[in-house]
Write a protein that holds these residues in place. Structure first.
Motif, PDB file in Angstrom:
ATOM      1  N   ILE A 280      37.339  54.971  46.603  1.00  0.00           N
ATOM      2  CA  ILE A 280      38.242  53.914  46.137  1.00  0.00           C
ATOM      3  C   ILE A 280      38.632  54.204  44.688  1.00  0.00           C
ATOM      4  O   ILE A 280      37.780  54.435  43.836  1.00  0.00           O
ATOM      5  N   SER A 281      39.911  54.187  44.386  1.00  0.00           N
ATOM      6  CA  SER A 281      40.364  54.456  43.020  1.00  0.00           C
ATOM      7  C   SER A 281      39.953  53.316  42.096  1.00  0.00           C
ATOM      8  O   SER A 281      39.672  52.195  42.541  1.00  0.00           O
ATOM      9  N   ASP A 282      39.930  53.588  40.788  1.00  0.00           N
ATOM     10  CA  ASP A 282      39.549  52.560  39.829  1.00  0.00           C
ATOM     11  C   ASP A 282      40.500  51.369  39.888  1.00  0.00           C
ATOM     12  O   ASP A 282      40.074  50.210  39.791  1.00  0.00           O
ATOM     13  N   GLU A 283      41.787  51.630  40.030  1.00  0.00           N
ATOM     14  CA  GLU A 283      42.776  50.549  40.069  1.00  0.00           C
ATOM     15  C   GLU A 283      42.583  49.672  41.308  1.00  0.00           C
ATOM     16  O   GLU A 283      42.586  48.441  41.225  1.00  0.00           O
ATOM     17  N   VAL A 284      42.412  50.308  42.450  1.00  0.00           N
ATOM     18  CA  VAL A 284      42.199  49.555  43.690  1.00  0.00           C
ATOM     19  C   VAL A 284      40.855  48.836  43.649  1.00  0.00           C
ATOM     20  O   VAL A 284      40.729  47.693  44.125  1.00  0.00           O
ATOM     21  N   GLY A 285      39.856  49.466  43.061  1.00  0.00           N
ATOM     22  CA  GLY A 285      38.540  48.842  42.945  1.00  0.00           C
ATOM     23  C   GLY A 285      38.595  47.553  42.144  1.00  0.00           C
ATOM     24  O   GLY A 285      37.964  46.547  42.515  1.00  0.00           O
ATOM     25  N   ILE A 286      39.337  47.569  41.048  1.00  0.00           N
ATOM     26  CA  ILE A 286      39.497  46.351  40.244  1.00  0.00           C
ATOM     27  C   ILE A 286      40.190  45.262  41.048  1.00  0.00           C
ATOM     28  O   ILE A 286      39.768  44.096  41.054  1.00  0.00           O
ATOM     29  N   GLU A 287      41.256  45.638  41.731  1.00  0.00           N
ATOM     30  CA  GLU A 287      42.001  44.663  42.533  1.00  0.00           C
ATOM     31  C   GLU A 287      41.118  44.077  43.632  1.00  0.00           C
ATOM     32  O   GLU A 287      41.099  42.851  43.844  1.00  0.00           O
ATOM     33  N   ASN A 288      40.379  44.925  44.335  1.00  0.00           N
ATOM     34  CA  ASN A 288      39.509  44.453  45.409  1.00  0.00           C
ATOM     35  C   ASN A 288      38.411  43.533  44.879  1.00  0.00           C
ATOM     36  O   ASN A 288      38.105  42.495  45.491  1.00  0.00           O
ATOM     37  N   CYS A 289      37.809  43.906  43.760  1.00  0.00           N
ATOM     38  CA  CYS A 289      36.759  43.072  43.159  1.00  0.00           C
ATOM     39  C   CYS A 289      37.322  41.709  42.764  1.00  0.00           C
ATOM     40  O   CYS A 289      36.679  40.670  42.989  1.00  0.00           O
ATOM     41  N   ALA A 290      38.510  41.705  42.179  1.00  0.00           N
ATOM     42  CA  ALA A 290      39.120  40.446  41.748  1.00  0.00           C
ATOM     43  C   ALA A 290      39.369  39.524  42.940  1.00  0.00           C
ATOM     44  O   ALA A 290      39.096  38.314  42.880  1.00  0.00           O
ATOM     45  N   VAL A 291      39.857  40.091  44.026  1.00  0.00           N
ATOM     46  CA  VAL A 291      40.124  39.296  45.230  1.00  0.00           C
ATOM     47  C   VAL A 291      38.823  38.743  45.798  1.00  0.00           C
ATOM     48  O   VAL A 291      38.725  37.556  46.155  1.00  0.00           O
ATOM     49  N   GLY A 292      37.810  39.590  45.885  1.00  0.00           N
ATOM     50  CA  GLY A 292      36.543  39.160  46.469  1.00  0.00           C
ATOM     51  C   GLY A 292      35.768  38.178  45.609  1.00  0.00           C
ATOM     52  O   GLY A 292      35.088  37.279  46.120  1.00  0.00           O
ATOM     53  N   LEU A 293      35.891  38.329  44.295  1.00  0.00           N
ATOM     54  CA  LEU A 293      35.123  37.483  43.381  1.00  0.00           C
ATOM     55  C   LEU A 293      35.809  36.171  43.041  1.00  0.00           C
ATOM     56  O   LEU A 293      35.152  35.206  42.623  1.00  0.00           O
ATOM     57  N   ASP A 294      37.111  36.107  43.181  1.00  0.00           N
ATOM     58  CA  ASP A 294      37.863  34.930  42.729  1.00  0.00           C
ATOM     59  C   ASP A 294      37.322  33.604  43.269  1.00  0.00           C
ATOM     60  O   ASP A 294      37.093  32.667  42.494  1.00  0.00           O
ATOM     61  N   PRO A 295      37.099  33.461  44.593  1.00  0.00           N
ATOM     62  CA  PRO A 295      36.582  32.170  45.074  1.00  0.00           C
ATOM     63  C   PRO A 295      35.178  31.876  44.555  1.00  0.00           C
ATOM     64  O   PRO A 295      34.823  30.709  44.355  1.00  0.00           O
ATOM     65  N   LEU A 296      34.404  32.903  44.324  1.00  0.00           N
ATOM     66  CA  LEU A 296      33.050  32.700  43.807  1.00  0.00           C
ATOM     67  C   LEU A 296      33.074  32.286  42.344  1.00  0.00           C
ATOM     68  O   LEU A 296      32.267  31.461  41.904  1.00  0.00           O
ATOM     69  N   VAL A 297      33.978  32.861  41.580  1.00  0.00           N
ATOM     70  CA  VAL A 297      34.115  32.461  40.178  1.00  0.00           C
ATOM     71  C   VAL A 297      34.534  30.998  40.087  1.00  0.00           C
ATOM     72  O   VAL A 297      34.017  30.240  39.251  1.00  0.00           O
ATOM     73  N   LYS A 298      35.430  30.578  40.936  1.00  0.00           N
ATOM     74  CA  LYS A 298      35.852  29.173  40.950  1.00  0.00           C
ATOM     75  C   LYS A 298      34.669  28.264  41.318  1.00  0.00           C
ATOM     76  O   LYS A 298      34.489  27.179  40.727  1.00  0.00           O
ATOM     77  N   HIS A 299      33.863  28.707  42.281  1.00  0.00           N
ATOM     78  CA  HIS A 299      32.661  27.944  42.651  1.00  0.00           C
ATOM     79  C   HIS A 299      31.677  27.911  41.484  1.00  0.00           C
ATOM     80  O   HIS A 299      31.059  26.871  41.211  1.00  0.00           O
ATOM     81  N   ALA A 300      31.543  29.041  40.789  1.00  0.00           N
ATOM     82  CA  ALA A 300      30.658  29.100  39.630  1.00  0.00           C
ATOM     83  C   ALA A 300      31.139  28.167  38.515  1.00  0.00           C
ATOM     84  O   ALA A 300      30.337  27.483  37.870  1.00  0.00           O
ATOM     85  N   GLU A 301      32.436  28.128  38.288  1.00  0.00           N
ATOM     86  CA  GLU A 301      33.008  27.221  37.284  1.00  0.00           C
ATOM     87  C   GLU A 301      32.625  25.772  37.570  1.00  0.00           C
ATOM     88  O   GLU A 301      32.196  25.031  36.672  1.00  0.00           O
ATOM     89  N   ARG A 302      32.768  25.378  38.834  1.00  0.00           N
ATOM     90  CA  ARG A 302      32.455  23.984  39.206  1.00  0.00           C
ATOM     91  C   ARG A 302      30.970  23.681  39.038  1.00  0.00           C
ATOM     92  O   ARG A 302      30.585  22.529  38.794  1.00  0.00           O
ATOM     93  N   ASN A 303      30.143  24.713  39.144  1.00  0.00           N
ATOM     94  CA  ASN A 303      28.692  24.527  39.074  1.00  0.00           C
ATOM     95  C   ASN A 303      28.094  24.918  37.726  1.00  0.00           C
ATOM     96  O   ASN A 303      26.881  24.980  37.581  1.00  0.00           O
ATOM     97  N   LYS A 304      28.977  25.203  36.752  1.00  0.00           N
ATOM     98  CA  LYS A 304      28.532  25.552  35.393  1.00  0.00           C
ATOM     99  C   LYS A 304      27.595  26.758  35.394  1.00  0.00           C
ATOM    100  O   LYS A 304      26.562  26.798  34.723  1.00  0.00           O
ATOM    101  N   VAL A 305      27.976  27.760  36.176  1.00  0.00           N
ATOM    102  CA  VAL A 305      27.256  29.033  36.271  1.00  0.00           C
ATOM    103  C   VAL A 305      28.219  30.147  35.891  1.00  0.00           C
ATOM    104  O   VAL A 305      29.420  30.055  36.157  1.00  0.00           O
ATOM    105  N   THR A 306      27.704  31.199  35.268  1.00  0.00           N
ATOM    106  CA  THR A 306      28.510  32.372  34.938  1.00  0.00           C
ATOM    107  C   THR A 306      28.077  33.551  35.806  1.00  0.00           C
ATOM    108  O   THR A 306      26.880  33.849  35.896  1.00  0.00           O
ATOM    109  N   LEU A 307      29.043  34.193  36.458  1.00  0.00           N
ATOM    110  CA  LEU A 307      28.772  35.434  37.170  1.00  0.00           C
ATOM    111  C   LEU A 307      28.914  36.585  36.181  1.00  0.00           C
ATOM    112  O   LEU A 307      29.888  36.638  35.420  1.00  0.00           O
TER     113      LEU A 307
END
Length: 301
Positions: A151-178
């Motif tokens: 996986i290229s670095d550019e695609v890796g960043i995009e894939n990570c952002a897509v996969g992590l986005d809902p979890l980051v939002k959940h973390a925000e609501r729960n006052k947790v930092t990933l």
């Protein structure tokens, strides 16, 4: 005594991410007057300044029972322990310490968020872990990019952002930092994608949330990049956590390795950092707690 060779990957596999004597100079353990909290372990005084929030990675001391490790660790200046699973949190909290970084058995360095095939399973598992951590008062949860596997670095960043986005939002609501860890792909974690600070910084920018930051591992980034103090100064707003380790070898952080940790810790403090600095070296001393105490004292500036 010969150095003990332990692979972090092997330790993580065995304990699910959480696992010789050299003379200690008098100058290392010299008393410090400012804000000192004095205790004694093995008749050696520990006198701390109180500027650094000291933590340690559990996997490096896996053979010491956790309750004993927490109690003795507190005596030598620890405020917290890193990389603990949910069933371990209360043990540490009951000893008067915090879990500074949560994980669980499913967390994988090699199979992470850069591969969309992992997203659904990881999202379900991490939602539960984030909720548990929040309920227990734990503020940080670790995540990994995974290995490149072409996986290229550019695609890796995009894939990570897509996969992590809902979890980051959940973390925000729960006052947790990933926090995503920067690891070297040269020696310890071949093919790991989040192996340079700029890659991690680009991912943090892509996600764009204060609930997603970097775990800057000094040992790993010395191997990959060097230029430690300039890097942490430049990217201070992206870093939420630090790990230590001696280079080369990942052993004690004393003068038998190439990094000068007192200067690095002063630079960390100069950025206004208020988080945890966790020792993550593999101790070679017969008395493992002596090695840990030495590391804490070296970093206590």
């Amino acid at each position: 005594m010969s150095k003990i060779k332990i692979s972090r990957r092997k330790a993580i596999k065995n304990i699910s991410l959480g696992v010789g004597a050299i003379g200690i100079g008098e100058s290392i353990f010299a008393s410090k007057s400012k804000g000192a909290t004095k205790k004694s372990v093995n008749n050696l005084p520990v006198s701390l300044e109180g500027n650094i929030n000291h933590s340690v990675c559990r996997w490096c001391y896996q053979k010491i029972p956790l309750q004993e490790f927490a109690q003795k660790g507190k005596d030598i200046g620890l405020k917290a322990i890193d990389l603990l699973k949910p069933e371990e949190w209360k043990i540490v909290q009951d000893a008067g310490l915090k879990c500074s970084l949560a994980t669980d058995t499913f967390a994988s360095i090699t199979h992470g968020f850069n591969d969309p095939a992992n997203h659904q399973k990881l999202q379900k598992q991490y939602v539960e872990l984030i909720s548990k951590a929040s309920h227990a008062g734990i503020k940080q949860v670790i995540v990994f990019s995974g290995n490149r596997n072409g996986i290229s670095d550019e695609v890796g960043i995009e894939n990570c952002a897509v996969g992590l986005d809902p979890l980051v939002k959940h973390a925000e609501r729960n006052k947790v930092t990933l926090i995503i860890e920067l690891l070297n792909s040269k020696v310890d974690h071949k093919d790991y994608q989040c192996d340079r600070t700029p890659w991690g910084v680009n991912l943090v920018d892509k996600i764009g949330s204060s609930s997603f930051k970097l775990l800057y591992d000094i040992y790993h980034m010395q191997i990959m990049e060097g230029d430690i103090i300039a890097t942490i100064t430049k990217y201070k707003d992206y870093i939420n956590h630090y790990h230590t380790g001696g280079v080369p070898g990942r052993n004690e952080i004393n003068n038998n390795q190439e990094l000068y940790y007192p200067a690095i810790m002063k630079a960390v403090l100069a950025t206004g950092f208020k988080g945890y600095v966790a020792q993550e070296f593999i101790p070679t001393y017969e008395n493992k707690l002596e090695a840990l105490k030495e590391g804490i004292t070296i970093c206590d500036v």
